[in-house]
Design a protein around this motif. Structure first.
Motif, PDB file in Angstrom:
ATOM      1  N   ASN A 202       0.826  -1.215   0.000  1.00 23.53           N
ATOM      2  CA  ASN A 202       0.000   0.000   0.000  1.00 23.53           C
ATOM      3  C   ASN A 202       0.854   1.256   0.000  1.00 23.53           C
ATOM      4  N   ALA A 203       1.971   1.223   0.695  1.00 19.08           N
ATOM      5  CA  ALA A 203       2.841   2.392   0.753  1.00 19.08           C
ATOM      6  C   ALA A 203       3.467   2.686  -0.611  1.00 19.08           C
ATOM      7  N   ALA A 204       3.945   1.673  -1.301  1.00 19.69           N
ATOM      8  CA  ALA A 204       4.525   1.875  -2.636  1.00 19.69           C
ATOM      9  C   ALA A 204       3.462   2.334  -3.631  1.00 19.69           C
ATOM     10  N   ARG A 205       2.288   1.767  -3.540  1.00 18.63           N
ATOM     11  CA  ARG A 205       1.193   2.179  -4.430  1.00 18.63           C
ATOM     12  C   ARG A 205       0.814   3.635  -4.183  1.00 18.63           C
ATOM     13  N   SER A 206       0.959   4.108  -2.946  1.00 19.96           N
ATOM     14  CA  SER A 206       0.574   5.486  -2.621  1.00 19.96           C
ATOM     15  C   SER A 206       1.425   6.519  -3.346  1.00 19.96           C
ATOM     16  N   VAL A 207       2.631   6.129  -3.793  1.00 26.16           N
ATOM     17  CA  VAL A 207       3.469   7.058  -4.562  1.00 26.16           C
ATOM     18  C   VAL A 207       3.423   6.752  -6.051  1.00 26.16           C
ATOM     19  N   GLY A 208       2.580   5.797  -6.442  1.00 23.50           N
ATOM     20  CA  GLY A 208       2.389   5.499  -7.860  1.00 23.50           C
ATOM     21  C   GLY A 208       3.222   4.358  -8.416  1.00 23.50           C
ATOM     22  N   MET A 209       3.900   3.631  -7.562  1.00 20.87           N
ATOM     23  CA  MET A 209       4.701   2.502  -8.027  1.00 20.87           C
ATOM     24  C   MET A 209       3.811   1.294  -8.293  1.00 20.87           C
ATOM     25  N   ARG A 210       4.234   0.468  -9.218  1.00 20.41           N
ATOM     26  CA  ARG A 210       3.590  -0.830  -9.393  1.00 20.41           C
ATOM     27  C   ARG A 210       4.130  -1.731  -8.288  1.00 20.41           C
ATOM     28  N   THR A 211       3.352  -2.743  -7.933  1.00 26.21           N
ATOM     29  CA  THR A 211       3.740  -3.564  -6.802  1.00 26.21           C
ATOM     30  C   THR A 211       3.638  -5.059  -7.088  1.00 26.21           C
ATOM     31  N   ILE A 212       4.555  -5.791  -6.456  1.00 32.52           N
ATOM     32  CA  ILE A 212       4.532  -7.249  -6.469  1.00 32.52           C
ATOM     33  C   ILE A 212       4.540  -7.689  -5.012  1.00 32.52           C
ATOM     34  N   TRP A 213       3.520  -8.437  -4.626  1.00 32.68           N
ATOM     35  CA  TRP A 213       3.466  -8.950  -3.266  1.00 32.68           C
ATOM     36  C   TRP A 213       3.969 -10.379  -3.230  1.00 32.68           C
ATOM     37  N   LYS A 214       4.983 -10.624  -2.422  1.00 34.00           N
ATOM     38  CA  LYS A 214       5.475 -11.986  -2.177  1.00 34.00           C
ATOM     39  C   LYS A 214       4.585 -12.572  -1.101  1.00 34.00           C
ATOM     40  N   LYS A 215       3.787 -13.568  -1.471  1.00 39.56           N
ATOM     41  CA  LYS A 215       2.835 -14.166  -0.541  1.00 39.56           C
ATOM     42  C   LYS A 215       3.516 -14.579   0.753  1.00 39.56           C
ATOM     43  N   ASP A 216       2.786 -14.372   1.833  1.00 35.58           N
ATOM     44  CA  ASP A 216       3.249 -14.764   3.158  1.00 35.58           C
ATOM     45  C   ASP A 216       2.019 -15.294   3.888  1.00 35.58           C
ATOM     46  N   HIS A 217       2.133 -16.446   4.466  1.00 38.31           N
ATOM     47  CA  HIS A 217       0.981 -17.105   5.088  1.00 38.31           C
ATOM     48  C   HIS A 217       0.347 -16.308   6.225  1.00 38.31           C
ATOM     49  N   GLN A 218       1.053 -15.346   6.795  1.00 37.54           N
ATOM     50  CA  GLN A 218       0.469 -14.590   7.916  1.00 37.54           C
ATOM     51  C   GLN A 218      -0.473 -13.474   7.475  1.00 37.54           C
ATOM     52  N   TRP A 219      -0.545 -13.184   6.175  1.00 35.09           N
ATOM     53  CA  TRP A 219      -1.408 -12.117   5.683  1.00 35.09           C
ATOM     54  C   TRP A 219      -2.546 -12.703   4.872  1.00 35.09           C
ATOM     55  N   ALA A 220      -3.639 -11.970   4.814  1.00 34.45           N
ATOM     56  CA  ALA A 220      -4.806 -12.394   4.043  1.00 34.45           C
ATOM     57  C   ALA A 220      -4.469 -12.442   2.557  1.00 34.45           C
ATOM     58  N   GLU A 221      -5.234 -13.182   1.828  1.00 36.51           N
ATOM     59  CA  GLU A 221      -5.008 -13.340   0.386  1.00 36.51           C
ATOM     60  C   GLU A 221      -5.442 -12.128  -0.430  1.00 36.51           C
ATOM     61  N   ASN A 222      -6.230 -11.228   0.109  1.00 32.17           N
ATOM     62  CA  ASN A 222      -6.775 -10.119  -0.681  1.00 32.17           C
ATOM     63  C   ASN A 222      -5.904  -8.870  -0.588  1.00 32.17           C
TER      64      ASN A 222
END
Length: 107
Positions: free
Chosen positions: A58-78
């Motif tokens: 969310n922080a990178a998107r806030s400055v207009g960057m494209r983002t890639i999320w490396k899945k981590d089991h502790q976070w929700a899928e959405n």
């Protein structure tokens, strides 16, 4: 820096910003803007890879960057990322695809 070296990704980068070295921590937009300035690239022509939905994606998107999320089991899928990966090996294929999108051969 220890984490970056442990992952073996330091050899793929020319510039590394460490929040403690920069005096600002994610999700503060200034660290992302500092990276863009040091690399002399626009936000729309960059991609940030991270594992934390708020501090990275969310922080990178806030400055207009494209983002890639490396899945981590502790976070929700959405997670609101442009791309979601299971393994860092998937990044080159995404970047290649983005390069084609940014520089189509017919231009």
């Amino acid at each position: 820096m220890d984490n970056i070296k442990a992952l073996g990704i330091d050899k793929y980068t020319d510039t590394i910003l460490i929040s403690e070295w920069e005096g600002v921590k994610k999700p503060d937009a200034r660290i992302f803007k500092a990276a863009l300035e040091k690399l002399d690239v626009s936000a729309k022509d960059s991609v940030f890879v991270g594992g934390h939905p708020e501090k990275d994606i969310n922080a990178a998107r806030s400055v207009g960057m494209r983002t890639i999320w490396k899945k981590d089991h502790q976070w929700a899928e959405n997670v609101n990322a442009d791309f979601i990966i299971n393994d860092l090996d998937e990044i080159p294929q995404i970047v290649s695809r983005l390069n084609l999108d940014l520089n189509p051969p017919w231009k």
